[in-house]
Design an enzyme around this catalytic site. Sequence first.
Site, PDB file in Angstrom:
ATOM      1  N   ARG A 268       0.842  -1.215   0.000  1.00 47.01           N
ATOM      2  CA  ARG A 268       0.000   0.000   0.000  1.00 47.01           C
ATOM      3  C   ARG A 268       0.870   1.256   0.000  1.00 47.01           C
ATOM      4  O   ARG A 268       0.440   2.334  -0.403  1.00 47.01           O
ATOM      5  CB  ARG A 268      -0.976  -0.030   1.202  1.00 47.01           C
TER       6      ARG A 268
ATOM      7  N   ASP B 137     -10.155  16.773 -13.642  1.00 46.79           N
ATOM      8  CA  ASP B 137     -10.281  15.405 -14.151  1.00 46.79           C
ATOM      9  C   ASP B 137      -9.986  15.481 -15.651  1.00 46.79           C
ATOM     10  O   ASP B 137     -10.776  16.030 -16.421  1.00 46.79           O
ATOM     11  CB  ASP B 137     -11.701  14.891 -13.883  1.00 46.79           C
TER      12      ASP B 137
ATOM     13  N   LYS C 227      -9.226   4.350 -19.047  1.00 52.57           N
ATOM     14  CA  LYS C 227      -9.612   4.842 -20.374  1.00 52.57           C
ATOM     15  C   LYS C 227      -8.394   4.911 -21.308  1.00 52.57           C
ATOM     16  O   LYS C 227      -7.772   3.906 -21.551  1.00 52.57           O
ATOM     17  CB  LYS C 227     -10.316   6.186 -20.219  1.00 52.57           C
TER      18      LYS C 227
HETATM   19  C1  LIG Z   1     -14.490  11.565 -16.791  1.00 49.74           C
HETATM   20  C2  LIG Z   1     -14.420  10.392 -15.876  1.00 49.74           C
HETATM   21  N1  LIG Z   1     -13.849  10.529 -14.681  1.00 49.74           N
HETATM   22  C3  LIG Z   1     -13.744   9.505 -13.803  1.00 49.74           C
HETATM   23  C4  LIG Z   1     -14.241   8.266 -14.127  1.00 49.74           C
HETATM   24  C5  LIG Z   1     -14.138   7.152 -13.121  1.00 49.74           C
HETATM   25  O1  LIG Z   1     -13.135   6.265 -13.477  1.00 49.74           O
HETATM   26  P1  LIG Z   1     -13.099   4.741 -12.971  1.00 49.74           P
HETATM   27  O2  LIG Z   1     -14.265   4.052 -13.620  1.00 49.74           O
HETATM   28  O3  LIG Z   1     -11.753   4.269 -13.428  1.00 49.74           O
HETATM   29  O4  LIG Z   1     -13.248   4.776 -11.495  1.00 49.74           O
HETATM   30  C6  LIG Z   1     -14.844   8.059 -15.370  1.00 49.74           C
HETATM   31  C7  LIG Z   1     -15.382   6.740 -15.728  1.00 49.74           C
HETATM   32  O5  LIG Z   1     -16.060   6.580 -16.717  1.00 49.74           O
HETATM   33  C8  LIG Z   1     -14.941   9.152 -16.269  1.00 49.74           C
HETATM   34  O6  LIG Z   1     -15.517   9.033 -17.466  1.00 49.74           O
END
Ligand SMILES: Cc1ncc(COP(=O)(O)O)c(C=O)c1O
Length: 408
Positions: free
Chosen positions: A60, A189, A214
């Site tokens: 961790r 993000d 992604k």
């Molecule tokens: C823009 C965005 N941020 C965060 C996330 C969350 O990511 P995770 O599914 O890897 O937790 C997603 C998931 O689709 C997303 O599209």
Amino acid sequence: MTPTTQRHVQTTAVHAGERIRREGFRTTSTPIYNTATFLYDTAEALDAAFEADPSFVYARHGNPTIAALETALATLEGGVGTVAYACASGMAALHAAILATGVAPGERIVASRDLYGTTAALLKNLFLGQGYDVRFVDLGDHAAVDRALGEGDAQVLLAETVSNPLLQVADLPMLAALAHAHGAQLVVDATFTPPTLLHPLALGADLVIHSTTKYLSGHGDVLGGVILAGPQHDATLRSVTRLVGGAAGPQEAWLTLRGLKTLPLRFERQCANATKIAAWLAAHPAIEAVHFPGLPGHPDHALAARLFGPAASAGEAPAFGAMLSFAIRDANRARVFRFLDRLELCLPATSLGDLYTLVAYPAMASHRELTPKERARVGIGDGLLRLSAGIEHVDDILADLAGALGDE
Ligand SMILES: Cc1ncc(COP(=O)(O)O)c(C=O)c1O
């Protein structure tokens, strides 16, 4: 361990073959260190390992496979002393990043109105419920952002680089200036815009997260996230990520590290495909609207060119990302379902950034919790679909879309 014949088979079975020292070579690809703990020759060395950076004592806290991924991600983001913390998912990264800002109950988090659904739910169900003052605003309305930051004790401004599913582009330098003027930190993000397109830290963001599920891993086979920040956030991030415990696993880190190696190749093709798909859809009689920042008619086209342009090689036109959305003319849910069911190549999967072309239906997936009226208010009609361009040959993608749109 020295081979010994005196030990019992039960003992040999659990120790044999492990901890072999191999000297005189390095591995070409970082191996998967499937170990929860690390052993040192002396207690003194173990004691020093607790303080080392990276620290390999307990998984961790750190693990060489994860450290290799973090180094790669920090290097791709760039900037002096940039640090990366790999997490088990994008949501784990976002949660830890918000906590790392130090925002406390009673203080304000100003967030985009168009956030990814689970992020909005995290803020509403968890943070609001715990006494944080959460405000949602239209990030394109800078006066409203300024007001929301000025009214309460705002500590955080949370933005996505490109909104889902209407592909509105956030003016990060402007948002950073607004946040900083009010003593707040900008958390970004950047999942839709991998570091081959945009470096939010260089544009003023304080903390950046990606769902590495992604584009960064890219193959639709692993869940992960990362927090990126300048060195001033290192100690806090190190502490918060260890405390909340959403660390990446070594197998996942290895898959992401492997995927990352083809990110520039994949993303170049994905962006080129998205540009062609958007133009093709815009000219199709069954399509009512196309949302893609690369189209000259998109309201954020000029802003996207300014922000994404520096990533283009000299003499090349800027890429505009590989996400787009489109509305089928006069379509209701049944018409959209027929379209989805007729697709033979594009996958109706609720993710993005994979090498496969993916088509998602926001009314059924990301915006399912909203009523049709609420969806209409934010511009998401019953005929709207989101497409994440893959790396297939674009003619095959277009043929599949043409077949699914049919002659209705
Ligand atoms: C823009 C965005 N941020 C965060 C996330 C969350 O990511 P995770 O599914 O890897 O937790 C997603 C998931 O689709 C997303 O599209």
